[in-house]
Design a protein around this motif. Structure first.
Motif, short mmCIF file in Angstrom:
data_model
loop_
_atom_site.label_atom_id
_atom_site.label_comp_id
_atom_site.label_asym_id
_atom_site.label_seq_id
_atom_site.Cartn_x
_atom_site.Cartn_y
_atom_site.Cartn_z
N SER A 93 2.81 -56.57 -1.83
CA SER A 93 2.35 -55.27 -2.37
C SER A 93 1.23 -54.74 -1.48
CB SER A 93 1.88 -55.44 -3.81
OG SER A 93 2.95 -55.82 -4.64
N GLY A 94 1.47 -54.73 -0.18
CA GLY A 94 0.49 -54.23 0.77
C GLY A 94 -0.47 -55.31 1.23
N TRP A 95 -1.48 -54.87 1.99
CA TRP A 95 -2.50 -55.77 2.52
C TRP A 95 -3.51 -56.18 1.47
CZ3 TRP A 95 -4.08 -58.85 6.39
CH2 TRP A 95 -5.42 -59.25 6.37
N ALA A 96 -4.13 -55.19 0.79
CA ALA A 96 -5.34 -55.41 0.02
C ALA A 96 -5.11 -56.27 -1.22
CB ALA A 96 -5.95 -54.07 -0.40
N ARG A 97 -6.03 -57.20 -1.43
CA ARG A 97 -5.95 -58.11 -2.58
C ARG A 97 -5.83 -57.33 -3.89
NH1 ARG A 97 -7.32 -63.20 -4.46
NH2 ARG A 97 -7.92 -64.02 -2.42
N GLN A 98 -4.93 -57.78 -4.76
CA GLN A 98 -4.77 -57.24 -6.11
C GLN A 98 -4.72 -58.40 -7.09
OE1 GLN A 98 -1.70 -54.17 -6.56
NE2 GLN A 98 -1.57 -54.01 -4.31
N ALA A 99 -5.23 -58.15 -8.28
CA ALA A 99 -5.38 -59.24 -9.25
C ALA A 99 -4.04 -59.84 -9.66
CB ALA A 99 -6.13 -58.74 -10.47
N THR A 100 -3.01 -59.01 -9.79
CA THR A 100 -1.75 -59.49 -10.37
C THR A 100 -0.56 -59.39 -9.42
OG1 THR A 100 -1.31 -57.30 -11.33
CG2 THR A 100 -2.53 -58.88 -12.70
N ARG A 101 -0.78 -59.02 -8.17
CA ARG A 101 0.33 -58.86 -7.23
C ARG A 101 0.08 -59.65 -5.95
NH1 ARG A 101 2.53 -52.63 -7.56
NH2 ARG A 101 2.76 -52.55 -9.82
N ARG A 102 1.18 -60.01 -5.31
CA ARG A 102 1.11 -60.78 -4.07
C ARG A 102 0.76 -59.84 -2.91
NH1 ARG A 102 5.23 -62.90 -0.19
NH2 ARG A 102 4.43 -64.90 0.57
N THR A 103 -0.30 -60.17 -2.18
CA THR A 103 -0.73 -59.36 -1.04
C THR A 103 -1.03 -60.25 0.15
OG1 THR A 103 -3.10 -59.40 -1.54
CG2 THR A 103 -1.78 -57.69 -2.63
N VAL A 104 -1.05 -59.65 1.33
CA VAL A 104 -1.34 -60.41 2.54
C VAL A 104 -2.78 -60.93 2.51
CG1 VAL A 104 -1.37 -60.37 5.06
CG2 VAL A 104 0.32 -58.99 3.83
N GLN A 105 -3.72 -60.07 2.19
CA GLN A 105 -5.12 -60.49 2.12
C GLN A 105 -5.30 -61.63 1.13
OE1 GLN A 105 -7.87 -57.49 0.75
NE2 GLN A 105 -9.66 -58.65 1.40
N GLY A 106 -4.70 -61.51 -0.03
CA GLY A 106 -4.83 -62.54 -1.04
C GLY A 106 -4.32 -63.89 -0.57
N GLU A 107 -3.17 -63.90 0.11
CA GLU A 107 -2.60 -65.16 0.58
C GLU A 107 -3.48 -65.81 1.65
OE1 GLU A 107 -0.17 -66.84 -0.53
OE2 GLU A 107 1.26 -65.52 -1.52
N ILE A 108 -3.99 -65.00 2.58
CA ILE A 108 -4.80 -65.58 3.66
C ILE A 108 -6.14 -66.07 3.12
CG2 ILE A 108 -5.90 -65.16 5.88
CD1 ILE A 108 -3.73 -63.08 6.44
N GLU A 109 -6.77 -65.28 2.26
CA GLU A 109 -8.06 -65.71 1.70
C GLU A 109 -7.90 -66.98 0.87
OE1 GLU A 109 -10.37 -61.38 1.55
OE2 GLU A 109 -9.66 -62.30 -0.31
N ASP A 110 -6.83 -67.08 0.11
CA ASP A 110 -6.59 -68.30 -0.67
C ASP A 110 -6.37 -69.50 0.26
OD1 ASP A 110 -6.84 -66.83 -2.97
OD2 ASP A 110 -4.69 -66.76 -3.42
N ALA A 111 -5.61 -69.27 1.33
CA ALA A 111 -5.35 -70.36 2.28
C ALA A 111 -6.64 -70.80 2.97
CB ALA A 111 -4.31 -69.92 3.31
N LEU A 112 -7.48 -69.86 3.36
CA LEU A 112 -8.75 -70.20 4.01
C LEU A 112 -9.63 -71.03 3.08
CD1 LEU A 112 -9.78 -66.94 5.91
CD2 LEU A 112 -9.57 -69.22 6.92
N ARG A 113 -9.68 -70.62 1.84
CA ARG A 113 -10.50 -71.37 0.88
C ARG A 113 -9.98 -72.80 0.73
NH1 ARG A 113 -9.80 -68.26 -3.17
NH2 ARG A 113 -8.20 -69.52 -4.18
#
Length: 286
Positions: A24-44
């Motif tokens: 659902s695009g780049w920017a992190r969203q609370a309830t949708r899969r996004t590129v930013q969300g995946e990378i930030e989660d992986a980094l953590r």
């Protein structure tokens, strides 16, 4: 380093690519899969951190848009970077889903900001006009247009859009954001495989700008509008109902360009300034 980097931190440049189909695009969203969300989660996860390190990206892509040459940065504590720098790429490869890859993770030069230091973003939009449709192996990255396209007419129309303009007629407005952009390159080429590819390069893009420009130029290519029509729409300065925002899957961010290292800080400051056309009242930044 840059003025927005906290003491005790290291700015890390990430070069990455992704298939946008299931995001659902780049920017992190609370309830949708996004590129930013995946990378930030992986980094953590791979740095075994209790906090999330926020990414800054060169260009926020919309849902369904792909990237081959995306750039982002993340500020990590010096001790975290020192511990994980040598192993970060391999660990991210093991943690990230297969539709995202990080190809480089390196300490950024002084003054680097993935968003504000960029001097251009280059996109490609790919269209197939074969009467039989698009190759099934390419269907996720190529739009099918069911009218034959005249590439010469599309290039003639594209020439009238180059330069610095207010692209309000081709952008979805966002409160407080300017629609003034410098379109540096817009050209169409038909490859040996019959695929027609638009190369679109600008200092920056406003929301839906590339997909709206492509939509207008396809109307020229299939003969529904004359070559001077897109420039007339631009000059009118308002959205035209005849300009369709084409589907996102044909669009790929191919490259982000930056100046020489010595000019990064100055470029970052310049990009934050309010932007206007000559003789126009001040507008909002970016």
């Amino acid at each position: 380093m840059s003025g927005d980097l906290e003491a005790g931190s290291v700015r890390v440049r990430l070069d990455l690519s992704y298939d946008g189909k299931d995001f659902s695009g780049w920017a992190r969203q609370a309830t949708r899969r996004t590129v930013q969300g995946e990378i930030e989660d992986a980094l953590r996860t791979v740095t075994r951190s209790s906090r999330t390190y926020d990414l800054t990206v060169a260009g926020r892509t919309d849902a369904g848009v792909h990237a081959r040459g995306q750039v982002a940065h993340v500020d990590l504590p010096e001790d975290v970077w020192a511990e994980h720098a040598d192993k970060l790429l391999r660990r991210l490869a093991g943690r990230l889903p297969h539709d995202i890859r990080v190809w480089k993770a390196e300490e950024a030069p002084a003054g680097f900001n993935a968003r504000f230091a960029a001097i251009y973003r280059r996109y490609a939009y790919r269209v197939g006009d074969h009467v039989g449709g698009v190759d099934p192996l390419l269907r996720g990255h190529v739009l099918w247009h069911d009218w034959p396209l005249d590439v010469d007419a599309m290039n003639e129309a594209s020439a009238g859009l180059l330069g610095e303009h207010d692209f309000a007629a081709y952008c979805k407005r966002r409160e407080g954001a300017t629609t003034i952009r410098t379109l540096q390159r817009l050209e169409w080429v038909r490859g040996d495989d019959g695929i027609v590819t638009a190369t679109v390069r600008a200092d920056a893009f406003c929301h839906n700008m590339v997909r709206s420009l492509v939509g207008a130029l396809l109307f020229v290519g299939d003969g529904h509008r004359p070559p001077d029509w897109p420039a007339k729409v631009l000059a009118a300065g308002v959205r035209d109902s005849a300009v369709h925002v084409v589907r996102p899957h044909g669009l790929t961010l191919e490259e982000v360009g930056y100046p020489a290292d010595a000019l990064l800080a100055a470029r970052s400051r310049e990009a934050r300034n309010k932007r206007t056309l000559p003789g126009a009242p001040p507008d909002s930044c970016c």
